[in-house]
Design an enzyme around this catalytic site. Sequence first.
Site, PDB file in Angstrom:
ATOM      1  N   ASN A  76      -4.466 -26.815 -15.174  1.00 48.80           N
ATOM      2  CA  ASN A  76      -4.477 -26.362 -16.568  1.00 48.80           C
ATOM      3  C   ASN A  76      -3.566 -27.273 -17.398  1.00 48.80           C
ATOM      4  O   ASN A  76      -2.347 -27.210 -17.274  1.00 48.80           O
ATOM      5  CB  ASN A  76      -3.982 -24.912 -16.608  1.00 48.80           C
ATOM      6  CG  ASN A  76      -4.010 -24.308 -17.994  1.00 48.80           C
ATOM      7  OD1 ASN A  76      -4.164 -25.020 -18.985  1.00 48.80           O
ATOM      8  ND2 ASN A  76      -3.846 -22.999 -18.069  1.00 48.80           N
ATOM      9  N   CYS A 108      -2.787 -23.020 -25.251  1.00 53.06           N
ATOM     10  CA  CYS A 108      -4.019 -23.570 -24.658  1.00 53.06           C
ATOM     11  C   CYS A 108      -5.179 -23.619 -25.641  1.00 53.06           C
ATOM     12  O   CYS A 108      -6.145 -24.344 -25.427  1.00 53.06           O
ATOM     13  CB  CYS A 108      -4.405 -22.781 -23.415  1.00 53.06           C
ATOM     14  SG  CYS A 108      -3.158 -22.912 -22.132  1.00 53.06           S
ATOM     15  N   HIS A 129     -12.041 -24.328 -21.830  1.00 51.55           N
ATOM     16  CA  HIS A 129     -10.658 -24.616 -21.426  1.00 51.55           C
ATOM     17  C   HIS A 129     -10.576 -24.494 -19.907  1.00 51.55           C
ATOM     18  O   HIS A 129     -11.139 -23.584 -19.308  1.00 51.55           O
ATOM     19  CB  HIS A 129      -9.719 -23.619 -22.114  1.00 51.55           C
ATOM     20  CG  HIS A 129      -8.321 -23.644 -21.584  1.00 51.55           C
ATOM     21  ND1 HIS A 129      -7.610 -24.816 -21.430  1.00 51.55           N
ATOM     22  CD2 HIS A 129      -7.510 -22.642 -21.150  1.00 51.55           C
ATOM     23  CE1 HIS A 129      -6.424 -24.532 -20.944  1.00 51.55           C
ATOM     24  NE2 HIS A 129      -6.336 -23.228 -20.755  1.00 51.55           N
TER      25      HIS A 129
HETATM   26  O1  UT7 Z   1      -4.461 -21.208 -19.929  1.00 44.54           O
HETATM   27  C1  UT7 Z   1      -3.927 -20.063 -20.505  1.00 44.54           C
HETATM   28  C2  UT7 Z   1      -4.603 -18.841 -20.031  1.00 44.54           C
HETATM   29  N1  UT7 Z   1      -4.264 -18.595 -18.674  1.00 44.54           N
HETATM   30  C3  UT7 Z   1      -5.155 -18.063 -17.883  1.00 44.54           C
HETATM   31  O2  UT7 Z   1      -6.252 -17.815 -18.316  1.00 44.54           O
HETATM   32  C4  UT7 Z   1      -4.716 -17.699 -16.496  1.00 44.54           C
HETATM   33  C5  UT7 Z   1      -5.335 -16.401 -16.119  1.00 44.54           C
HETATM   34  N2  UT7 Z   1      -4.948 -15.924 -14.813  1.00 44.54           N
HETATM   35  C6  UT7 Z   1      -5.347 -16.492 -13.657  1.00 44.54           C
HETATM   36  O3  UT7 Z   1      -5.949 -17.539 -13.645  1.00 44.54           O
HETATM   37  C7  UT7 Z   1      -5.098 -15.740 -12.374  1.00 44.54           C
HETATM   38  O4  UT7 Z   1      -4.667 -14.427 -12.686  1.00 44.54           O
HETATM   39  C8  UT7 Z   1      -4.038 -16.392 -11.438  1.00 44.54           C
HETATM   40  C9  UT7 Z   1      -4.649 -17.622 -10.805  1.00 44.54           C
HETATM   41  C10 UT7 Z   1      -2.815 -16.764 -12.237  1.00 44.54           C
HETATM   42  C11 UT7 Z   1      -3.662 -15.432 -10.327  1.00 44.54           C
HETATM   43  O5  UT7 Z   1      -4.820 -15.000  -9.641  1.00 44.54           O
HETATM   44  P1  UT7 Z   1      -5.021 -13.434  -9.322  1.00 44.54           P
HETATM   45  O6  UT7 Z   1      -6.247 -13.334  -8.533  1.00 44.54           O
HETATM   46  O7  UT7 Z   1      -4.983 -12.717 -10.633  1.00 44.54           O
HETATM   47  O8  UT7 Z   1      -3.791 -13.099  -8.399  1.00 44.54           O
HETATM   48  P2  UT7 Z   1      -2.595 -12.062  -8.648  1.00 44.54           P
HETATM   49  O9  UT7 Z   1      -1.679 -12.561  -9.718  1.00 44.54           O
HETATM   50  O10 UT7 Z   1      -3.162 -10.690  -8.793  1.00 44.54           O
HETATM   51  O11 UT7 Z   1      -1.854 -12.155  -7.251  1.00 44.54           O
HETATM   52  C12 UT7 Z   1      -2.505 -11.764  -6.037  1.00 44.54           C
HETATM   53  C13 UT7 Z   1      -1.578 -12.062  -4.882  1.00 44.54           C
HETATM   54  C14 UT7 Z   1      -0.147 -11.507  -5.066  1.00 44.54           C
HETATM   55  O12 UT7 Z   1       0.302 -11.057  -3.801  1.00 44.54           O
HETATM   56  P3  UT7 Z   1       0.265  -9.483  -3.450  1.00 44.54           P
HETATM   57  O13 UT7 Z   1       1.106  -8.802  -4.499  1.00 44.54           O
HETATM   58  O14 UT7 Z   1      -1.170  -9.089  -3.516  1.00 44.54           O
HETATM   59  O15 UT7 Z   1       0.848  -9.457  -2.071  1.00 44.54           O
HETATM   60  C15 UT7 Z   1       0.646 -12.720  -5.478  1.00 44.54           C
HETATM   61  O16 UT7 Z   1       2.003 -12.621  -5.132  1.00 44.54           O
HETATM   62  O17 UT7 Z   1      -1.421 -13.480  -4.721  1.00 44.54           O
HETATM   63  C16 UT7 Z   1      -0.019 -13.809  -4.663  1.00 44.54           C
HETATM   64  N3  UT7 Z   1       0.163 -15.140  -5.222  1.00 44.54           N
HETATM   65  C17 UT7 Z   1       0.098 -16.261  -4.488  1.00 44.54           C
HETATM   66  N4  UT7 Z   1      -0.096 -16.460  -3.161  1.00 44.54           N
HETATM   67  C18 UT7 Z   1      -0.106 -17.731  -2.737  1.00 44.54           C
HETATM   68  C19 UT7 Z   1       0.378 -15.481  -6.529  1.00 44.54           C
HETATM   69  N5  UT7 Z   1       0.467 -16.820  -6.629  1.00 44.54           N
HETATM   70  C20 UT7 Z   1       0.295 -17.330  -5.389  1.00 44.54           C
HETATM   71  C21 UT7 Z   1       0.278 -18.632  -4.869  1.00 44.54           C
HETATM   72  N6  UT7 Z   1       0.082 -18.781  -3.538  1.00 44.54           N
HETATM   73  N7  UT7 Z   1       0.436 -19.725  -5.650  1.00 44.54           N
END
Ligand code: UT7
Length: 327
Positions: free
Chosen positions: A284, A114, A254
Site C-alpha cells: 500500500n 490514500c 487503490h
Molecule cells: O489504504 C487505506 C485503507 N486501508 C485499508 O483498506 C486496510 C483495510 N484492512 C485490511 O486490509 C485488513 O483488515 C488487514 C490486512 C489489515 C488485516 O486483515 P484481517 O483479515 O482483517 O485480520 P485481523 O486484523 O482481523 O487479524 C486477524 C488475526 C489476528 O490474530 P487473532 O486475534 O485472530 O489471534 C491478528 O493478530 O491475524 C493477526 N495478525 C497477523 N498475523 C500474522 C495481524 N497482522 C498479522 C501479521 N502476521 N502481519
Amino acid sequence: MPLKSRITGTGSYVPEKVLDNFELEKKVDTSDEWITERTGIKERRIAGPGQNNSDLCLEASKRALQAAGLKPRELDLIIVATMSGDMPMPSTAAVLQHKLGAKNAAAFDINAACSGFLYGLSVADKFIKSGASQKLLLVGAEVNSRFLDWKDRATCVLFGDGAGAVVLEPVKGNRGILSTHLHTDGSLWDFICLPGGGSQHPPSSKTVKDGMHFIKMKGNETFKVAVRTLERLAVDTLKANKVDPSELAMLIPHQANLRIITATASRLNIPMDKVAVNVDKYGNTSSASIPITLDEVVRAGRIKKGDYILLEAFGSGLTWASALIRW
Ligand code: UT7
C-alpha cells in the site's frame, strides 16, 4: 464545447530496495503465508537513506513530463498529494518545484491520505476547467516506511514507498476527466491515523516514547467500511455518467488489499482481467498507489483512446474518492 482536463503524460518511480515477506518474517512475528492470504502483498519498496519524498516525486515527475513532451518551466501549477512529505512546512510541492526547476509554477500539497491522488485530481480538474491552469503536474508520493512501527505486525507489513505523477492539460471534446467524486466521514478519523507530531501532540520525548509518530490502524473495522463504501462509490460514479459497468475498459483501484480489490470487482461484475493490480509488488503506497498503477497500465498499452477508466480509493479520514475518465 466546454473544456475538459486530459492526462497527457504519466510517470512513476519506486525505490530500488525490495523488502519481501520472507525478510519481514525475520523482523516481526508474521509469515509470508499470512501476508499473502490476507493482503495479496508479496513485497514492497523502501526508500534508501537520504532519499526523501521530494526525490521520489522528482523521478516520477520527470517521467510524466517527458511523456507529455513538456519542459518543467512550462508548468503553471504543481500539486503533491502526500501524508509523508519531506517536512511539515514548506510543502513538498514547493521543494519539488525547486528540484524540477519549474520556476513558473505555483505549488502546494494536499493530504487526504490514500485518497489523496484522487482528491488532487478533482482539484486539478477544477483548475484546468476554469482556465486557471493550462499545464498542471499532479504527484502522489509517499515514504510510508519512515512512519511505520517495525514491531507492529498489523501495520508494518502493509505499506510501501513510491511516487506516481500525471500532467494535465485542457482539451475540447468528449475525452478527458468526466467526473470526480469526493467523500469524507471524519467521525471515523481514528480508524487510521498518525497521532503524534501535530499541534494536538507536538513532538516530545513522551510522544516518541509512546510511539505516536507511527501509523496506527484498526484494520478489520477499516476493511469492512472499505468494501461496503467502494461498491456504492463505483456504482454512483458510473450512474452519474450513464456508463454501465460492462462498458468499463479498466478499473484502477487503490492498492491496499487484494481482498478489497476482488470484492469490489466481483460486486460490480467486472472481470479481474479488467482490474489493474500491483499490490503484490508494492504493498500500500497510499496516495502514490493509483498514479503508479495508472502509469504501469498506460506504459503496458492496456488502455486505448476512448476507453472508460474508473479510479477509486479509500483511506484515512476516513476519505473515499473516485474519478471516471474517457482516455
Ligand atoms: O489504504 C487505506 C485503507 N486501508 C485499508 O483498506 C486496510 C483495510 N484492512 C485490511 O486490509 C485488513 O483488515 C488487514 C490486512 C489489515 C488485516 O486483515 P484481517 O483479515 O482483517 O485480520 P485481523 O486484523 O482481523 O487479524 C486477524 C488475526 C489476528 O490474530 P487473532 O486475534 O485472530 O489471534 C491478528 O493478530 O491475524 C493477526 N495478525 C497477523 N498475523 C500474522 C495481524 N497482522 C498479522 C501479521 N502476521 N502481519
